[in-house]
Design an enzyme around this catalytic site. Structure first.
Site, short mmCIF file in Angstrom:
data_model
loop_
_atom_site.label_atom_id
_atom_site.label_comp_id
_atom_site.label_asym_id
_atom_site.label_seq_id
_atom_site.Cartn_x
_atom_site.Cartn_y
_atom_site.Cartn_z
N CYS A 115 -37.25 8.23 6.88
CA CYS A 115 -36.15 7.34 7.22
C CYS A 115 -36.59 5.96 6.80
O CYS A 115 -37.40 5.32 7.47
CB CYS A 115 -35.84 7.38 8.72
SG CYS A 115 -34.55 6.19 9.18
N SER A 119 -36.12 4.95 11.92
CA SER A 119 -36.99 6.01 12.42
C SER A 119 -36.20 7.28 12.69
O SER A 119 -36.56 8.05 13.55
CB SER A 119 -37.65 5.55 13.71
OG SER A 119 -36.64 5.23 14.64
#
Lengths: 222, 107
Positions: A115, A119
């Site tokens: 990502c 996150s």
């Protein structure tokens, strides 16, 4: 910790880690927020404890069950690849945070999940993301030089392997379906699930190629 | 404009292959954020949380750890929505610190 930085220093390092003082500050600050919210009747201590239990519950074992079923049941695998969320739900696993796309490794194809913005991670299947997953270095480089990042994780892909990098977001999370290790024919689904590591479902490890996979399974209680 | 959180493709050093423990206060940050965003409260969505730490400035973003960023964004968002003020949080924080220091000196 050579690659990390003292909390609250200038941040050009790959991962900001709180020192003891920073952790104490964080604890006191969240308790202050809780106290204000409690006074306003918006949140109770009991609810918070229940929610902590809920977010502690998922872990490697849930993803491993999905992978083991997919290895054992081709029709299930097909459904899972078509719709990951529904596939997980068939096993009683609710993916609450986003849609789920399951990406399949195969000879000549390796998938890697990152990502870059934040996150995003399939938390309801794998739990919290590991520290390195949220590090600046992983987020920046996984899309720039995935083969080199994989090398750092000890993954040596055969020449000519295509690497597909999947950048997760708030609405869509990914789970890697690793290749079934050789020599596991006839194993039960339960036994197969024991072979599946967290890292193999993120794509930074392969199964049955390193001793590391078994040690990781042993280390994680989930 | 490219935001300071938008780092995909940048050059960077080796990945720090750390497996840090998930601390109690960090779990509490996640738990409270989740509860504030649930169907009965609807006070902070995930998008609002992200908007919080993606717009509170690069200095804070680089200075704070992952969970501290989220905690600061929770407070900012609640303040914008008029749910609480920084002043209220600071007052509680001062009280909690006093109690903690008293505990330290007596214990």
């Amino acid at each position: 910790m050579a690659h990390t930085e003292h909390a609250h220093d200038h941040g050009h390092e790959p991962l900001v880690i709180e020192d003891d003082a920073g952790n104490l500050e964080g604890l006191h600050l969240i308790e202050a927020v809780q106290a204000v919210l409690a006074r306003k009747g918006l949140i109770s201590a009991g609810e918070i404890m229940l929610e902590i239990q809920a977010i502690e519950a998922p872990g490697r074992h849930l993803g491993a069950r999905i992978v083991a079923r997919a290895w054992s049941d081709p029709a299930y695998k097909q459904r899972l690849l078509e719709n990951g969320k529904n596939g997980a739900a068939e096993l009683g696993i609710k993916v609450g945070e986003a849609q789920l796309e399951v990406v399949e490794n195969a000879p000549g194809v390796h998938n890697l999940v990152v990502c870059t913005l934040c996150s995003c991670y399939p938390r309801s299947i794998l739990g919290q993301p590991p520290s390195w997953y949220i590090s600046k270095a992983y987020r920046a480089r996984a899309v720039r030089e995935p083969a080199r990042v994989l090398e750092e994780f000890g993954v040596d892909l055969p020449e000519g392997t295509v690497i597909r990098v999947h950048d997760s977001n708030a609405d869509l999370r990914y789970l890697v379906l690793p290749e079934r290790p050789k020599g596991t024919e006839g194993m039960s689904e339960e036994a197969l699930a024991e072979l599946v590591t967290r890292d193999s479902m993120i794509g930074v490890a392969r199964l049955g190629t390193e001793a590391a996979s078994s040690s990781q399974t042993a280390r994680e209680p989930n | 404009m490219r935001g300071y959180h938008d780092i995909g493709g940048n050059a960077a050093g080796p990945v720090p292959k750390l497996e840090l423990p998930w601390l109690f206060w960090e779990k509490k940050v996640e738990a409270i954020r989740n509860l504030l965003g649930d169907g009965t409260r609807r006070l902070i969505s995930l998008d609002e949380l992200r908007h919080g730490f993606e717009s509170f400035g690069v200095e804070k973003y680089k200075r704070y750890s992952f969970y501290r960023r989220r905690l600061e964004a929770v407070i900012d968002t609640l303040e914008v929505k008029g749910v609480l003020t920084r002043g209220e949080v600071d007052a509680e924080l001062a009280r909690i610190r006093r109690e903690w220091e008293d505990g330290e000196s007596h214990g």
